[in-house]
Design a protein around this motif. Sequence first.
Motif, PDB file in Angstrom:
ATOM      1  N   GLU A 140      -5.719   0.009  -6.724  1.00 45.81           N
ATOM      2  CA  GLU A 140      -6.080  -0.268  -5.324  1.00 45.81           C
ATOM      3  C   GLU A 140      -5.169  -0.278  -4.402  1.00 45.81           C
ATOM      4  OE1 GLU A 140      -9.318  -3.700  -7.323  1.00 45.81           O
ATOM      5  OE2 GLU A 140      -7.712  -4.406  -5.770  1.00 45.81           O
ATOM      6  N   GLN A 179       0.779  -1.224   0.118  1.00 49.58           N
ATOM      7  CA  GLN A 179      -0.041  -0.013   0.054  1.00 49.58           C
ATOM      8  C   GLN A 179       0.875   1.388  -0.031  1.00 49.58           C
ATOM      9  OE1 GLN A 179      -3.841   0.133   1.112  1.00 49.58           O
ATOM     10  NE2 GLN A 179      -3.481  -1.221  -0.338  1.00 49.58           N
ATOM     11  N   GLN A 208      -6.491   6.965  -8.496  1.00 45.67           N
ATOM     12  CA  GLN A 208      -7.991   6.408  -7.816  1.00 45.67           C
ATOM     13  C   GLN A 208      -8.247   5.001  -8.481  1.00 45.67           C
ATOM     14  OE1 GLN A 208     -10.367   8.360  -6.301  1.00 45.67           O
ATOM     15  NE2 GLN A 208     -11.623   6.598  -6.178  1.00 45.67           N
ATOM     16  N   GLN A 209      -7.716   4.704  -9.366  1.00 48.85           N
ATOM     17  CA  GLN A 209      -7.908   3.235 -10.158  1.00 48.85           C
ATOM     18  C   GLN A 209      -7.020   2.125  -9.353  1.00 48.85           C
ATOM     19  OE1 GLN A 209      -7.685   4.062 -14.086  1.00 48.85           O
ATOM     20  NE2 GLN A 209      -9.546   5.299 -14.306  1.00 48.85           N
ATOM     21  N   ASP A 244       0.886   5.915  -0.289  1.00 47.20           N
ATOM     22  CA  ASP A 244      -0.043   7.319  -0.334  1.00 47.20           C
ATOM     23  C   ASP A 244       0.869   7.747  -1.378  1.00 47.20           C
ATOM     24  OD1 ASP A 244      -0.247   6.769   3.049  1.00 47.20           O
ATOM     25  OD2 ASP A 244      -1.762   7.395   1.755  1.00 47.20           O
ATOM     26  N   CYS A 282      -3.228   2.126  -3.985  1.00 47.12           N
ATOM     27  CA  CYS A 282      -3.058   3.616  -3.589  1.00 47.12           C
ATOM     28  C   CYS A 282      -4.090   3.694  -2.218  1.00 47.12           C
ATOM     29  CB  CYS A 282      -3.162   4.659  -4.709  1.00 47.12           C
ATOM     30  SG  CYS A 282      -3.336   6.379  -4.131  1.00 47.12           S
ATOM     31  N   ARG A 283      -3.579   4.223  -1.155  1.00 44.90           N
ATOM     32  CA  ARG A 283      -4.455   4.165   0.035  1.00 44.90           C
ATOM     33  C   ARG A 283      -5.269   5.788   0.071  1.00 44.90           C
ATOM     34  NH1 ARG A 283      -2.096   3.624   5.678  1.00 44.90           N
ATOM     35  NH2 ARG A 283      -1.340   5.680   5.173  1.00 44.90           N
ATOM     36  N   GLY A 284      -4.332   6.839  -0.332  1.00 46.55           N
ATOM     37  CA  GLY A 284      -4.852   8.086  -0.304  1.00 46.55           C
ATOM     38  C   GLY A 284      -3.769   9.164  -1.289  1.00 46.55           C
ATOM     39  N   ILE A 285      -4.641  10.090  -1.597  1.00 48.59           N
ATOM     40  CA  ILE A 285      -3.980  11.174  -2.371  1.00 48.59           C
ATOM     41  C   ILE A 285      -3.896  12.311  -1.613  1.00 48.59           C
ATOM     42  CG2 ILE A 285      -4.215  12.505  -4.572  1.00 48.59           C
ATOM     43  CD1 ILE A 285      -5.872  10.007  -5.652  1.00 48.59           C
ATOM     44  N   LYS A 334      -7.427  12.734   0.075  1.00 48.38           N
ATOM     45  CA  LYS A 334      -7.683  12.957   1.864  1.00 48.38           C
ATOM     46  C   LYS A 334      -7.606  14.570   2.331  1.00 48.38           C
ATOM     47  CE  LYS A 334      -7.702   8.561   2.068  1.00 48.38           C
ATOM     48  NZ  LYS A 334      -8.852   7.652   2.224  1.00 48.38           N
ATOM     49  N   THR A 376     -12.437   9.937  -5.474  1.00 49.74           N
ATOM     50  CA  THR A 376     -12.809   9.886  -3.717  1.00 49.74           C
ATOM     51  C   THR A 376     -11.679   9.847  -2.807  1.00 49.74           C
ATOM     52  OG1 THR A 376     -12.951   7.499  -4.053  1.00 49.74           O
ATOM     53  CG2 THR A 376     -14.974   8.837  -4.542  1.00 49.74           C
ATOM     54  N   LYS A 377     -10.311   9.526  -3.430  1.00 50.30           N
ATOM     55  CA  LYS A 377      -9.375   9.082  -2.686  1.00 50.30           C
ATOM     56  C   LYS A 377      -8.630  10.436  -2.167  1.00 50.30           C
ATOM     57  CE  LYS A 377      -8.378   4.445  -4.337  1.00 50.30           C
ATOM     58  NZ  LYS A 377      -7.138   3.712  -4.841  1.00 50.30           N
TER      59      LYS A 377
END
Length: 228
Positions: A44, A2, A41-42, A4, A46-49, A74, A71-72
Amino acid sequence: MQYDVILPAAGSGKRMAAGHNKLFLELRNKPILIHTLEVFQQDEACRGIWLAVKPDEKAYIQTLLEKYHITKVKAMPNGGEERQHSVVACVKQIEDGQIVLVHDAARPFITIPIIHELVEAAEKKGAAIAGVKAKDTMKVVENGKIKGTVDRSSLWMIQTPQAFDFTLLKKAEQQAETDNFLGTDEAMLVERLGQSVYIVESSYENVKITTKEDLIFGDAILSQRIGG
Ligand SMILES: Nc1ccn([C@@H]2O[C@H](COP(=O)(O)OP(=O)(O)OP(=O)(O)O)[C@@H](O)[C@H]2O)c(=O)n1
Ligand SMILES: C[C@](O)(CO)[C@H](O)COP(=O)(O)O
């Protein structure tokens, strides 16, 4: 695996001279900024932007995020005078990062396989950056006169993403701030700590949209990918 991602998007686009943030220019009827955001965003993994923006552009960017279902994101901290400051603004907002990537929002053609190679390399080695081998001869020029030619065999054109162990990135940013050191990429800040940084061979398609000619190349890349 994972991670960020920090996307500095608070530049002025002086070299593009579009009259507004170049990230709002469209390729195939979609803002450059959205092309870049959609990759993460696409993904998986990637936890957050974390998106550094200009204060007066925040509301408009929020409408883009909603329109394109991004939606990612943060946080959208205010960017700074220099790219490095915009990255720092995002670093300060991340609380429990492990692997953090820094990627120019102006590089919309990055692909998930290269991102994952970078994350894996950073997990193993602490720091890994994207690049491609130099294609042109590089020379040092002073006052219009050639001072010397750099051996091309060891020269790489460095890109982003640049992937780091988050503790290492924070330490490098803090030391740079202490020393009032300004780098053109985050790797420079890590290198000056004496930390090894590793290269992951990227793609020549991973261009940074900087001047108008890059828009032509960018449209051609999308045409080839879409097959249109
Ligand atoms: N103070 C700054 C400067 C740049 N950037 C971002 O860093 C990335 C790479 O910077 P660059 O391509 O140089 O963008 P600009 O600084 O906008 O371009 P110019 O140098 O031509 O003004 C871009 O996504 C840009 O939005 C940023 O967040 N904050
Ligand atoms: C970080 C970078 O994209 C690596 O090549 C480059 O240094 C950014 O330079 P800019 O002038 O801030 O676009």
